[in-house]
Design a protein around this motif. Structure first.
Motif, short mmCIF file in Angstrom:
data_model
loop_
_atom_site.label_atom_id
_atom_site.label_comp_id
_atom_site.label_asym_id
_atom_site.label_seq_id
_atom_site.Cartn_x
_atom_site.Cartn_y
_atom_site.Cartn_z
N GLY A 77 5.08 4.33 18.41
CA GLY A 77 4.31 3.20 18.92
C GLY A 77 3.88 3.36 20.36
N ASP A 78 4.83 3.66 21.25
CA ASP A 78 4.49 3.78 22.67
C ASP A 78 3.55 4.95 22.94
N CYS A 84 -4.06 5.52 23.36
CA CYS A 84 -5.15 4.55 23.27
C CYS A 84 -5.62 4.12 24.66
N MET A 85 -4.66 3.86 25.56
CA MET A 85 -5.01 3.42 26.90
C MET A 85 -5.79 4.50 27.65
N CYS A 99 -2.27 -7.17 18.31
CA CYS A 99 -2.30 -7.34 16.85
C CYS A 99 -0.92 -7.17 16.23
N HIS A 100 0.08 -6.73 17.03
CA HIS A 100 1.40 -6.56 16.44
C HIS A 100 1.95 -7.89 15.93
N ALA A 101 1.54 -9.00 16.54
CA ALA A 101 1.99 -10.30 16.04
C ALA A 101 1.42 -10.59 14.67
N LEU A 160 -4.18 0.21 17.01
CA LEU A 160 -3.66 -0.50 15.85
C LEU A 160 -2.38 0.15 15.33
N THR A 161 -2.30 1.48 15.43
CA THR A 161 -1.07 2.17 15.05
C THR A 161 0.08 1.74 15.95
N ALA A 162 -0.18 1.64 17.25
CA ALA A 162 0.86 1.19 18.19
C ALA A 162 1.33 -0.22 17.84
N ALA A 163 0.37 -1.09 17.51
CA ALA A 163 0.72 -2.47 17.17
C ALA A 163 1.57 -2.54 15.90
#
Length: 298
Positions: A77-78, A84-85, A99-101, A160-163
């Motif tokens: 995730g990180d 992404c950043m 979007c993780h929520a 989205l993968t990270a989320a």
């Protein structure tokens, strides 16, 4: 302090840390930056755990779950988040990560046979609409941090993968923290240590992606240490404490307010006011997440 404030405090720490992480992440690359950060944070958490005796609360039955949570939520995730950043900048990556929520709620539908209808369905649509609005139309071309580097689609996929990994990692850790017997700092240390071992394995085999883009400098190392302390040593530990006190969904929505907190910080740091689309996208994403999770106070 209630778990609601703990989750909000974590979101605030993540927002501040996001500003600090831009320079070192682009200097070293996503993998090397994550590896250095995890190394420093593991030292911090390990020292705190030894000093407080929190390591004694860990048992052989809890270690596998915490390690798996770290591999999914932190190692994958990180690393995906910083990749992404590096492509999309801190604002867009923060919005995608929020979007993780939503993913937490969707996983709840799958695991607990809940239904997504009515206001919750509308909320799901608002989340993705808000994120897409801010990503596609929220750019101010004069800002260096708003520039898109590489493929936009790849950047969105990484975010989205990270989320998703953050959501899955939290759900895996939830049963361990619910017992109330495991020290949160020590649990964070195990999660971080497992992720660090995975990163070190990639470095030992000299995977091209794991190699640093540039050598680490004292200034870069200092920025990584500050970022790691705020985001991981404090932020992730507060999330684990919040998970012990409250529901995954509520913790997820409160911790997903990072993009909204980040906007005024970016304004203050860069001196450039975010566009109306950026504000609107962040607020839509937060409102949509609240509806998905059934928050009636908004």
């Amino acid at each position: 302090m209630g778990y609601e404030w703990l989750a909000l405090a974590s979101a605030s720490l993540w927002a501040v840390a996001a500003l600090i992480s831009v320079t070192p992440a682009r200097h070293l690359g996503a993998f090397a930056y994550s590896r250095w950060r995890m190394f420093l944070v593991t030292l911090m958490l390990g020292t705190m755990s030894l000093f407080t005796g929190g390591w004694q609360t860990l048992s052989t039955s809890t270690l596998p779950l915490l390690a798996l949570s770290g591999l999914v939520g932190i190692f994958i995730g990180d690393t995906a988040l910083f990749a992404c950043m590096n492509r999309l900048g801190p604002r867009r990556s923060g919005l995608l990560f929020s979007c993780h929520a939503l993913f937490s709620a969707l996983l709840g539908l799958w695991l607990f046979n809940e239904q997504l209808t009515g206001w919750r369905l509308l909320g799901a649509l608002l989340v993705f609409s808000g994120v897409m609005l801010a990503i596609l139309f929220g750019r101010r071309s004069s800002s260096a941090w708003e520039q898109i580097r590489g493929s936009l689609a790849v950047g969105i996929g990484l975010g989205l993968t990270a989320a998703l990994c953050q959501s899955v990692g939290a759900i895996i850790a939830k049963p361990v923290m619910m017992s109330g017997e495991v020290d949160a700092v020590s649990a964070s240390g195990i999660r971080m240590g497992s992720a660090l071992l995975a990163h070190c394995a990639l470095r030992l085999v000299r995977l091209p992606l794991a190699m640093p883009l540039k050598p680490v400098t004292p200034r870069i190392l200092g920025m990584i240490a500050v970022n790691g302390f705020l985001a991981m040593a404090l932020g992730m530990t507060l999330i684990l404490v919040a998970l012990r006190e409250g529901e995954v969904g509520m913790v997820a929505i409160l911790s997903s307010t990072t993009p909204v907190i980040l906007l005024p910080l970016l304004w203050w740091h860069s001196g450039e006011r975010p566009s109306a689309a950026a504000w609107g996208g962040a607020l839509l994403a937060t409102l949509g997440t609240a509806l998905v999770l059934g928050v009636s106070t908004l």
